[in-house]
Design a protein around this motif. Structure first.
Motif, PDB file in Angstrom:
ATOM      1  N   THR A  97       0.965  -1.328  -0.023  1.00 45.09           N
ATOM      2  CA  THR A  97       0.088  -0.120   0.110  1.00 45.09           C
ATOM      3  C   THR A  97       0.856   1.236  -0.016  1.00 45.09           C
ATOM      4  O   THR A  97       0.642   2.262  -0.719  1.00 45.09           O
ATOM      5  CB  THR A  97      -0.946   0.129   1.248  1.00 45.09           C
ATOM      6  OG1 THR A  97      -1.807  -1.254   0.993  1.00 45.09           O
ATOM      7  CG2 THR A  97      -1.936   1.344   1.416  1.00 45.09           C
ATOM      8  N   TYR A 279      -2.573   3.191   9.610  1.00 41.92           N
ATOM      9  CA  TYR A 279      -3.277   4.105   9.064  1.00 41.92           C
ATOM     10  C   TYR A 279      -4.789   3.901   8.662  1.00 41.92           C
ATOM     11  O   TYR A 279      -5.379   4.827   8.004  1.00 41.92           O
ATOM     12  CB  TYR A 279      -2.649   4.383   7.494  1.00 41.92           C
ATOM     13  CG  TYR A 279      -2.347   2.749   6.410  1.00 41.92           C
ATOM     14  CD1 TYR A 279      -3.205   2.149   6.382  1.00 41.92           C
ATOM     15  CD2 TYR A 279      -1.030   2.519   6.271  1.00 41.92           C
ATOM     16  CE1 TYR A 279      -3.121   0.982   5.477  1.00 41.92           C
ATOM     17  CE2 TYR A 279      -0.712   1.284   5.448  1.00 41.92           C
ATOM     18  CZ  TYR A 279      -1.900   0.656   5.179  1.00 41.92           C
ATOM     19  OH  TYR A 279      -1.464  -0.576   4.440  1.00 41.92           O
ATOM     20  N   TYR A 280      -5.263   3.013   9.107  1.00 40.22           N
ATOM     21  CA  TYR A 280      -6.775   2.707   8.906  1.00 40.22           C
ATOM     22  C   TYR A 280      -7.621   3.804   9.670  1.00 40.22           C
ATOM     23  O   TYR A 280      -7.473   4.070  10.972  1.00 40.22           O
ATOM     24  CB  TYR A 280      -7.036   1.260   9.292  1.00 40.22           C
ATOM     25  CG  TYR A 280      -6.543   0.231   8.092  1.00 40.22           C
ATOM     26  CD1 TYR A 280      -7.205   0.306   6.865  1.00 40.22           C
ATOM     27  CD2 TYR A 280      -5.748  -0.454   8.629  1.00 40.22           C
ATOM     28  CE1 TYR A 280      -6.458  -0.486   5.877  1.00 40.22           C
ATOM     29  CE2 TYR A 280      -4.993  -1.373   7.649  1.00 40.22           C
ATOM     30  CZ  TYR A 280      -5.551  -1.611   6.235  1.00 40.22           C
ATOM     31  OH  TYR A 280      -4.990  -2.381   5.351  1.00 40.22           O
ATOM     32  N   ASN A 281      -8.613   4.118   8.956  1.00 41.04           N
ATOM     33  CA  ASN A 281      -9.786   4.738   9.725  1.00 41.04           C
ATOM     34  C   ASN A 281     -11.215   4.192   9.155  1.00 41.04           C
ATOM     35  O   ASN A 281     -11.342   3.522   8.204  1.00 41.04           O
ATOM     36  CB  ASN A 281      -9.983   6.092   9.511  1.00 41.04           C
ATOM     37  CG  ASN A 281      -9.991   6.715   8.093  1.00 41.04           C
ATOM     38  OD1 ASN A 281      -9.294   6.344   7.163  1.00 41.04           O
ATOM     39  ND2 ASN A 281     -11.009   7.288   7.769  1.00 41.04           N
ATOM     40  N   ARG A 303     -10.237   1.389   5.010  1.00 41.63           N
ATOM     41  CA  ARG A 303     -10.052   2.477   4.589  1.00 41.63           C
ATOM     42  C   ARG A 303      -8.941   3.362   5.215  1.00 41.63           C
ATOM     43  O   ARG A 303      -8.542   3.066   6.559  1.00 41.63           O
ATOM     44  CB  ARG A 303     -11.498   3.363   4.742  1.00 41.63           C
ATOM     45  CG  ARG A 303     -11.607   5.024   4.562  1.00 41.63           C
ATOM     46  CD  ARG A 303     -13.033   5.398   4.673  1.00 41.63           C
ATOM     47  NE  ARG A 303     -13.771   5.128   3.546  1.00 41.63           N
ATOM     48  CZ  ARG A 303     -13.815   5.532   2.257  1.00 41.63           C
ATOM     49  NH1 ARG A 303     -12.805   6.513   2.121  1.00 41.63           N
ATOM     50  NH2 ARG A 303     -14.475   5.152   1.242  1.00 41.63           N
ATOM     51  N   TYR A 304      -8.335   4.217   4.246  1.00 38.28           N
ATOM     52  CA  TYR A 304      -7.214   4.829   4.867  1.00 38.28           C
ATOM     53  C   TYR A 304      -7.211   6.354   4.234  1.00 38.28           C
ATOM     54  O   TYR A 304      -6.379   6.686   3.518  1.00 38.28           O
ATOM     55  CB  TYR A 304      -5.906   4.111   4.765  1.00 38.28           C
ATOM     56  CG  TYR A 304      -5.430   3.664   3.203  1.00 38.28           C
ATOM     57  CD1 TYR A 304      -4.654   4.596   2.252  1.00 38.28           C
ATOM     58  CD2 TYR A 304      -5.871   2.668   2.663  1.00 38.28           C
ATOM     59  CE1 TYR A 304      -4.516   4.191   1.147  1.00 38.28           C
ATOM     60  CE2 TYR A 304      -5.922   2.275   1.405  1.00 38.28           C
ATOM     61  CZ  TYR A 304      -4.943   3.057   0.665  1.00 38.28           C
ATOM     62  OH  TYR A 304      -4.935   2.826  -0.664  1.00 38.28           O
ATOM     63  N   LEU A 307      -3.766   8.676   4.806  1.00 37.57           N
ATOM     64  CA  LEU A 307      -2.276   8.161   4.466  1.00 37.57           C
ATOM     65  C   LEU A 307      -1.762   8.969   3.181  1.00 37.57           C
ATOM     66  O   LEU A 307      -0.408   9.397   3.166  1.00 37.57           O
ATOM     67  CB  LEU A 307      -2.264   6.556   4.008  1.00 37.57           C
ATOM     68  CG  LEU A 307      -1.000   6.066   3.483  1.00 37.57           C
ATOM     69  CD1 LEU A 307       0.209   6.140   4.697  1.00 37.57           C
ATOM     70  CD2 LEU A 307      -1.114   4.731   3.169  1.00 37.57           C
TER      71      LEU A 307
END
Ligand code: ATP
Ligand code: MG
Length: 425
Positions: A97, A279-281, A303-304, A307
């Motif tokens: 990613t 980094y996820y939210n 979802r990120y 980033l």
């Protein structure tokens, strides 16, 4: 003296060299059909959804992963293959990613109309304890989609993962989802979590003691039994499983669930699912198989939205997932080795070699005996490796024909050379 020298020379110079133990593996020709099968399926499924393949370098600046994956993660703290070259610190990619996001920014892809949809496959490297389902060099196939903040993008990602798994014949899998909220609502949750865990701090494992300070959400991810027991305590569990997300995050998550229902994708909400990366939210998800033992996740994603900005780009919402290809292959039934279309049987090597060339040019997979063995030996070999024997005896050479023997039922017919393509295909 000479004897000793000779001994040492042969012992050391000729010592057998083997793959790096542990955690690396050859992918042998016998397994290659399975690899091509899942790689071709990825190309088909992602292309059908408008994704383009991207290939980024296998090593990148160490800083990319430190910032992109997060310096409170196991990956960055313990698992990276980092080396110095010309006073630069470089790292073999532990995941893709960060590399794809770097490329998205570097190549100005934010100027393309949203969404930008990318997929990839390739090797990743993590220095972790090798065990069943866990290697140090392994392969991932995955996707990243940039530019869409709406829950439809989260659902696209999940449904694409499920479609791909179905396409390769894996239907019996569990989809788990969770919402990590946004930086604002998560902050409150972290505070509550820390407060309730404070009395247990000295009982937590050393990793969790660090996580407590740096990234308390990751506490929920701990695999150490003593820690898990603490998280099971009623007053702790109450906080862990509490509804903490803000109304906007809540609506987003409800929409994700609604669309999954519309698509008929079964899922369960797992409040302990936080994912390893920083980094996820909002939406995170994992897809698991009951047939994999303790390393049971085949897919992880989420979802990120922060980033791209964290890596120096413009604010861009994004969502993606990665799957472990070795784990996918271990779930597939073994594939039968593909046979050649034809094996040319002839004791006239000059004619044989010409015919083989012509047949290969016409698109058939063909082989022949390069050592001019007896006719019967060649026929025996043909029946082992090919579907058809193409027999080129002196008669056939004289009148410009061939005999084609179907090795499945022993039926034999005479044919013109130029008919071979259509006959065998
Ligand atoms: P885990 O909890 O198993 O360590 P992870 O969170 O580190 O997983 P991700 O970084 O999300 O895994 O990677 C996505 C997928 O890649 C995993 O679900 C798994 O199928 C595969 N994977 C991760 N690490 C390895 C490894 N060392 N060997 C083989 N496959 C792996
Ligand atoms: Mg891991």
């Amino acid at each position: 003296m000479l004897a000793l020298f000779t001994y040492l020379y042969y012992h050391f110079a000729m010592a057998k060299i083997i793959t790096v133990q542990k955690g690396t593996k050859d992918i042998l020709p016998t397994e290659m059909d399975s690899w091509h099968f899942i790689e071709d399926a990825a190309n088909r499924v992602f292309s059908r959804a408008g994704f383009k393949e991207i290939r980024t370098p296998i090593f990148e600046a160490t800083e990319l992963f430190a910032r992109g994956v997060g310096d409170t993660t196991d990956i960055v703290n313990k698992e990276m293959y980092t080396f110095e070259k010309s006073e630069r610190s470089l790292t073999l990619r532990p995941e893709n990613t960060a590399g794809v996001v770097r490329s998205y920014i570097e190549n100005g892809m934010h100027r393309l109309p949203a969404p930008v949809k990318l997929w990839y496959k390739g090797p990743m490297f993590r220095y972790e304890r090798p065990q069943a389902g866990r290697q140090r060099q392994f392969h991932q196939v995955g996707m990243e989609m940039f530019g869409i903040a709406q829950p439809t993008a989260d659902v696209e990602a999940i449904s694409l993962a499920v479609s791909y798994l179905n396409e390769i014949g894996l239907n019996d899998l569990d989809v788990e989802i969770n919402s990590l909220g946004c930086p604002t609502c998560r902050e409150e949750y972290k505070t509550k979590l820390k407060a309730i865990l404070k009395p247990y701090l000295q009982d937590l494992c050393p990793d969790c003691q660090k996580r407590y300070e740096k990234n308390p959400l990751r506490l929920l991810d701990c695999k150490v039994e003593d820690c898990k027991a603490i998280y099971e305590k009623p007053e702790v569990k109450e906080v862990i499983t509490s509804e903490f997300i803000c109304p906007e995050c809540h609506d987003h998550f409800e929409a994700v669930k609604k669309y999954l229902d519309v698509l008929g994708i079964k899922y369960s909400v797992n409040k302990l699912l936080v994912r390893g990366l920083d980094y996820y939210n909002r939406t995170v998800f994992e897809i698991k198989s009951n047939n994999l033992g303790s390393q049971n996740a085949v897919c992880g994603g989420g979802r990120y939205d922060s980033l791209v900005r964290n890596l120096g780009g413009e604010d861009t919402p994004a969502v993606g997932f990665a799957m472990g290809m070795e784990r996918l292959i271990s779930l597939l039934p073994a594939r039968e080795a593909q046979k050649l279309d034809a094996y040319v049987v002839s004791t006239n090597q000059e004619e044989a070699i010409k015919l083989v060339g012509d047949m290969r040019k016409s698109g058939l997979s063909v082989d022949f005996d390069m050592t001019n063995k007896k006719f019967t030996k060649q026929l025996e070999k043909a029946s082992k490796v090919a579907r058809f024997a193409v027999i080129l005896g002196e008669d056939e050479i004289q009148n410009g024909t061939v005999s084609v023997k179907n090795l499945a039922n022993s039926e034999q017919i005479s044919a013109k050379r130029e008919e071979l393509g259509s006959l065998i295909k």
